[in-house]
Enzyme design. Structure first.
Site, PDB file in Angstrom:
ATOM      1  N   TYR A 169      46.007 -47.139  -8.917  1.00 29.77           N
ATOM      2  CA  TYR A 169      46.533 -48.111  -7.956  1.00 29.77           C
ATOM      3  C   TYR A 169      46.079 -49.516  -8.357  1.00 29.77           C
ATOM      4  O   TYR A 169      44.888 -49.833  -8.307  1.00 29.77           O
ATOM      5  CB  TYR A 169      46.020 -47.748  -6.560  1.00 29.77           C
ATOM      6  CG  TYR A 169      46.661 -48.501  -5.419  1.00 29.77           C
ATOM      7  CD1 TYR A 169      47.517 -49.566  -5.615  1.00 29.77           C
ATOM      8  CD2 TYR A 169      46.399 -48.126  -4.110  1.00 29.77           C
ATOM      9  CE1 TYR A 169      48.102 -50.232  -4.564  1.00 29.77           C
ATOM     10  CE2 TYR A 169      46.972 -48.788  -3.037  1.00 29.77           C
ATOM     11  CZ  TYR A 169      47.814 -49.847  -3.272  1.00 29.77           C
ATOM     12  OH  TYR A 169      48.376 -50.519  -2.218  1.00 29.77           O
ATOM     13  N   LYS A 209      50.714 -47.202  -9.298  1.00 34.95           N
ATOM     14  CA  LYS A 209      51.328 -47.881  -8.146  1.00 34.95           C
ATOM     15  C   LYS A 209      50.994 -49.345  -8.350  1.00 34.95           C
ATOM     16  O   LYS A 209      49.821 -49.732  -8.291  1.00 34.95           O
ATOM     17  CB  LYS A 209      50.748 -47.346  -6.838  1.00 34.95           C
ATOM     18  CG  LYS A 209      51.068 -48.212  -5.628  1.00 34.95           C
ATOM     19  CD  LYS A 209      50.725 -47.467  -4.359  1.00 34.95           C
ATOM     20  CE  LYS A 209      50.564 -48.360  -3.136  1.00 34.95           C
ATOM     21  NZ  LYS A 209      51.476 -49.464  -2.982  1.00 34.95           N
TER      22      LYS A 209
END
Ligand SMILES: CC(=O)N[C@@H]([C@@H](O)[C@H](O)[C@H](O)CO)[C@@H](O)CC(=O)C(=O)O
Length: 307
Positions: A138, A166
């Site tokens: 992330y 992400k």
């Protein structure tokens, strides 16, 4: 159909659901999760920023995931965000998520201290080593202060468990950096909802976003338009989405509290945002009525694109 297709699409970041006293509400979690299942999104991203994870204890976070899994596990893709203040807590959450049968884990870099890249890599590797699950790195420099580099990503992907990133950095070109020359069959999720269409055009396979949950139908419509190469329509929907997102920011209260009050108007009462997130003010109430009406009108206009 590849092993990664289950991640390609619209994945709302699941909101924290509290009762009227501010405690985790299993009933409201299950209600909201079932609502998104009915709407038809690809999956849910549980326990991230939108899930107010940093304001919840490890036990509360486990309870949230248990109830999401009870309500929709097996029927949608579930990604559990497990980053916590210590590696030990993150591993505890990761192993708990694996025991519930989630599809993948995700984690931001270590919280609070600005640690060297080697420590960040070690943190992510420790979490990965603790389960057999797919892992999503992330990247959210705006809140963590650390911007993922392609060099570190290339090291991380030596571990087969890393299936994607992400990406919540603002430059759309970062999607190119994380999509190209990393490895075959690699997923990139668009992070900034204001750039859902731009991110997809740059190569993102889907998106995970904090405002999807307030208007999933609009992101599904934009996704449909992109997949059918109708870029004029995709842009038109993105502009409508952005007008709505920018109107959230015109409120004095925090965006998540504003969204919760909007959801309550759709018979989805999930309580309020936890402090220190600022509650919506009395002055916000009229704005929230107008935003809710605007969302309803946009959904009525664009849901037929895919439904
Ligand atoms: C900085 C931030 O919170 N970014 C959001 C966006 O979805 C963001 O809420 C949206 O673009 C509105 O600005 C997501 O990338 C984060 C997210 O989905 C999550 O972890 O819950």
């Amino acid at each position: 159909m590849t092993k990664l297709d289950k991640y390609k699409g619209v994945i709302p970041a699941f909101y924290a659901c509290y009762d009227d006293e501010g405690n985790i509400s299993p009933e409201r979690i299950q209600m909201l999760a079932k609502h998104y299942l009915e709407v038809g999104v690809k999956g849910l991203y549980v326990g991230g920023s939108s899930g107010e994870c940093i304001y919840q204890t490890v036990e509360e976070r486990k309870l949230v995931l248990e109830n999401v899994m009870e309500a929709v596990g097996g029927k949608m893709t579930i990604i559990a965000h497990v980053a916590a203040p210590s590696t030990q807590q993150s591993i505890e959450l990761a192993q708990h998520a694996e025991s519930l049968g989630v599809d993948a884990l995700a984690a931001i870099p270590p919280i609070y201290f600005r640690l060297p890249e080697a420590a960040i890599a070690a943190y992510w590797n420790d979490i990965m080593d603790s389960t057999d699950l797919d892992f999503i790195v992330y990247n959210i420099p705006g809140t963590t202060g650390y911007a993922l580099t392609p060099t570190l990503l290339k090291q991380l992907v030596k571990n087969d468990k890393v299936i994607g990133v992400k990406n919540s950095s603002m430059p759309v070109q970062d999607i190119y950096l994380f999509k190209n020359n990393i490895k075959d069959d690699f997923i990139v999720f668009n992070g900034p909802d204001e750039q859902f269409v731009g991110g997809r055009v740059m190569g993102a396979d889907g998106g995970i976003g904090g405002t999807y949950g307030a208007m999933p139908e609009l992101f599904l419509a934009a996704d449909h338009a992109i997949r059918h190469n109708n870029m004029d329509l995709a842009r038109e929907i993105q502009y409508r989405i952005n007008d709505i997102i920018f109107s959230f920011f015109e409120c004095e209260g925090n965006m998540y509290d504003v969204i919760k009050l909007i959801l309550a108007k759709r018979d989805l009462n999930i309580g309020r945002a936890r402090k220190p997130l600022q509650p919506a003010t009395e002055a916000d109430r009229a704005k929230i009525d107008a935003i809710a009406a605007n969302i309803n009108a946009a959904v009525a206009q664009y849901k037929p694109v895919y439904a």
